[in-house]
Each structure stands twice: as structure tokens, then as C-alpha cells.
Design a protein around this motif. Structure first.
Motif, mmCIF file in Angstrom:
data_model
loop_
_atom_site.group_PDB
_atom_site.id
_atom_site.type_symbol
_atom_site.label_atom_id
_atom_site.label_comp_id
_atom_site.label_asym_id
_atom_site.label_seq_id
_atom_site.Cartn_x
_atom_site.Cartn_y
_atom_site.Cartn_z
ATOM 1 N N PRO A 61 -6.083 0.475 -7.333
ATOM 2 C CA PRO A 61 -5.628 0.026 -6.014
ATOM 3 C C PRO A 61 -4.244 -0.606 -6.098
ATOM 4 C CG PRO A 61 -7.345 -1.437 -6.881
ATOM 5 C CD PRO A 61 -7.300 -0.240 -7.769
ATOM 6 N N LYS A 62 -3.479 -0.477 -5.012
ATOM 7 C CA LYS A 62 -2.092 -0.935 -4.929
ATOM 8 C C LYS A 62 -1.193 -0.161 -5.875
ATOM 9 C CE LYS A 62 -1.366 -3.217 -2.291
ATOM 10 N NZ LYS A 62 -1.224 -2.778 -0.870
ATOM 11 N N GLY A 63 -1.625 1.042 -6.241
ATOM 12 C CA GLY A 63 -0.830 1.862 -7.137
ATOM 13 C C GLY A 63 -0.303 3.120 -6.479
ATOM 14 N N GLY A 64 -0.328 3.196 -5.139
ATOM 15 C CA GLY A 64 0.203 4.367 -4.444
ATOM 16 C C GLY A 64 -0.844 5.193 -3.732
ATOM 17 N N SER A 65 -2.059 4.673 -3.607
ATOM 18 C CA SER A 65 -3.129 5.460 -2.981
ATOM 19 C C SER A 65 -2.848 5.751 -1.512
ATOM 20 C CB SER A 65 -4.469 4.734 -3.131
ATOM 21 O OG SER A 65 -4.418 3.437 -2.563
ATOM 22 N N THR A 66 -2.240 4.808 -0.791
ATOM 23 C CA THR A 66 -1.932 5.028 0.615
ATOM 24 C C THR A 66 -0.865 6.102 0.782
ATOM 25 O OG1 THR A 66 -2.470 2.722 1.103
ATOM 26 C CG2 THR A 66 -1.244 3.913 2.771
ATOM 27 N N SER A 67 0.122 6.116 -0.109
ATOM 28 C CA SER A 67 1.145 7.160 -0.054
ATOM 29 C C SER A 67 0.529 8.538 -0.264
ATOM 30 C CB SER A 67 2.218 6.891 -1.111
ATOM 31 O OG SER A 67 2.894 5.686 -0.856
#
Length: 350
Positions: A110-116
Motif C-alpha cells: 500500500p502507498k506504493g502506486g496502487s491507485t495509479s
């Protein structure tokens, strides 16, 4: 006449004497207060210094630069380690998502680019989940009945796994083409943390032996800062993960160095797993690289502009009558949502 030798002091002198005594009392009180404060500061100085050091690293993160980018330095973290850098691979000769087997699973943290990633694949019209998944309802409600709001993907996978339900994990939890965040980080009373990309990877492999894996990278110190500053569910994610250290393989503490070592160990674990099971294709990507959009587009065939879809709407402010001047070839290369928006504007202008 007054009697000789008798003197009567003016009343004003009486008031001056009282005022002088009052000032002496105030001065003495302030001096005592200052002395007490100095002694208290000396006694608490070691504690305050420890708290300031903790707050700088764990609570606020290092000061931001003028570009509003977090600092990329943390003491005791060697950013040069090979596990903190992606191994880039050449895209296939004819780039298209068909070159990669479904499902596509992001094994990053998490917070490693999953939303992108979520925005990228959704922009390309691919059935994609992020953190929450559709949940299959009991057969009594009808075949293939889904609860649209769904549940956290990690909770759904954990429940399906530990209850030994006679259904593949991902099929019961949304049956998406792409899963961009599988894990869940909860308080212990809500089941705690569960990372399918670690704790259930063997089962995911058995049920999806040719699935495509993605491993996202960013400067590890920025990742730790993001964990510290992002407050989902009103609690910094780094605190929730810290409370789960006994539940998550490889996480042995809650300091920045512990999290950096956890990241590194996970990268090495995934690379080793894929080496043992070469039917899986592993795409590693640095989400903060300038050419990240072009790189991932080269592998999956979705337009590189989709990588920036979450931050940019090129149709914003475009009037209905103006869309007729947009080149049809350009429209074909636009994200699906833009094509639909253009069609609506054209219809309204007819």
C-alpha cells in the motif's frame, strides 16, 4: 496648630510603601517560577529530545522542499540496495494486454502506486478493483449475484481461505481482470492485517498458475513518509501496520528501518517465487519515473496518457460545439471515459 515634633506622613507615601512591597513579592515569585521552569527543562530535556527525534521520523516526516516533495533520506536506510530498484524488462514486440495472462495482480505494498495502477487500467476499460471487491452473494439469492458495494478485498480473500469455501479466492471476491490492492490493514479487533500477496501467494498461484504479476517501486524513504502521513480510517497506516508486525511475515518492528527491510525482503521473495514458477510474468515499474506511463503502456497496450488520468481531464472547459473539431483518430486513442464524454457532448449539440 500641630504639636511640635509630630509628623504625619502623607497618605501617598503609605500607598507607595504598599506598592513597593507588592512589587517585591511579584519579582520574587517570577524569579522562583523561572528557576522552577529551568530545573524542569533540565530534568525533561532527554525525554523531549527523544520525542522530537521520534516525531521528526514517525509523525511528521522530514521537512518538505519547495517542490512539496517529501525528503528521500532516513537514517539507517541504504537506498542503494538492489532490492529498492526495479528490474526493467523490454516490452513484447507487439504490445497489448493480450500478451499477458489474466488476472493481473499487483503484489506491491500500500502507498506504493496502487491507485495509479487502478486509474491506468480503468482508463483503458479493464475491469479493475482497488482495495474493495465485489462479493458474491449466496446462491439462494440467484446465480452470479454480486453485492455491488463489496468488501475489502483482503477480508474477502482471508474469509474464503480460512473458511475453506469451495470456490477460488478471486472468483468469489469480484472476479476482476486486475487487482491493484489486495491487502487490508485493520485493527486487531477487526481481524488485523492480511496480505494475500504474501500469506496466500501459494494459493493464488495454484488457482491462477499463469497470472501476471506487477511489482511497483518508489524511493523507499518516500514510501515510508507516505505511510506516516496518510491517515486512512483516522490512523496513520504506519501505526496500523506497526500493530500488525506479529501477523505479517518479514515485519519485525515498527521503525523506518524495519519497514525498509520488510519491503526489501518482499521484493526478494516475489522475485524468487517467479523464478520458481516462470509461467508468471513479472513486470516491475518505478511509478515515479518520468517515463512510467510509456513503460507500462509498452507492456499492456493502454495509452500512456491513462497513467496521468487521475490528475488530468483534457475535456475540462471544452464546450459541446467544440468537440466536433477534435480529430477522430485522436478520439480513438483517448481513454474510454473521454470517448463517452465526447459522444454525450456531440449528442447534446445536435
Amino acid at each position: 496648630m500641630r504639636s511640635p515634633g509630630k509628623r504625619v506622613a502623607p497618605k501617598s507615601n503609605d500607598r507607595g510603601l504598599v506598592s513597593c512591597r507588592a512589587n517585591d513579592v511579584i519579582t520574587a515569585s517570577l524569579a522562583a517560577l523561572a528557576l522552577g521552569s529551568a530545573l524542569l527543562t533540565l530534568l525533561l530535556l532527554p525525554t523531549l529530545m527523544r520525542f522530537d527525534k521520534y516525531a521528526a521520523v514517525h509523525l511528521n516526516g522530514p521537512p518538505r522542499s519547495n517542490s512539496d516533495s517529501p525528503s528521500t533520506t532516513h537514517p539507517l536506510i541504504d537506498d542503494s540496495r538492489e532490492c529498492f530498484r526495479p528490474r526493467l524488462t523490454e516490452p513484447p514486440p507487439q504490445s497489448h494486454s493480450a500478451n499477458y495472462s489474466l488476472p493481473i495482480l499487483n503484489l506491491g505494498f500500500p502507498k506504493g502506486g496502487s491507485t495509479s495502477l487502478q486509474h491506468y487500467f480503468k482508463c483503458g476499460g479493464v475491469d479493475t478493483s482497488h482495495f474493495t471487491c465485489r462479493k458474491r452473494m449466496p446462491d439462494s439469492l440467484g446465480p452470479d449475484k454480486w453485492m455491488d458495494k463489496g468488501v475489502q478485498c483482503g477480508k474477502c480473500i482471508r474469509y474464503t481461505l480460512y473458511k475453506n469455501l469451495d470456490e477460488p479466492l478471486l472468483e468469489r471476491c469480484g472476479d476482476y481482470d486486475v487487482y491493484t490492492q489486495l491487502d487490508v490493514e485493520n485493527e486487531a479487533k477487526h481481524g488485523g492485517c492480511f496480505f494475500p500477496q504474501i500469506q496466500a501467494l501459494d494459493v493464488l498461484h495454484e488457482e491462477n498458475p499463469t497470472a501476471t504479476f506487477i511489482l511497483t517501486f518508489r524511493p523507499v524513504s518516500k514510501w515510508i513518509d507516505s505511510l506516516t502521513q496518510w491517515k486512512g480510517f483516522d490512523t496513520p497506516i504506519i501505526e496500523r501496520l506497526g500493530k500488525c508486525q506479529n501477523m505479517l511475515p518479514g515485519l519485525h518492528g515498527s521503525t523506518p528501518k524495519h519497514f525498509a527491510d520488510w519491503w526489501c525482503g518482499h521484493v526478494e521473495f516475489v522475485r524468487s517465487f517467479v523464478k520458481q514458477h516462470p509461467a508468471h510474468k513479472l513486470i516491475e515499474v518505478n511509478i515515479e519515473a518520468e517515463d512510467a506511463g510509456e513503460y507500462i503502456a509498452g507492456h499492456f497496450g493502454i495509452d500512456a496518457n491513462c497513467w496521468e488520468h487521475k490528475n488530468k481531464n483534457v475535456l475540462k472547459g471544452v464546450a459541446d460545439h467544440e468537440v466536433h473539431h477534435i480529430d477522430e483518430k485522436a478520439i480513438e486513442n483517448m481513454p474510454m471515459w473521454m470517448q463517452k464524454d465526447i459522444a454525450k457532448k456531440k449528442k447534446r449539440h445536435e
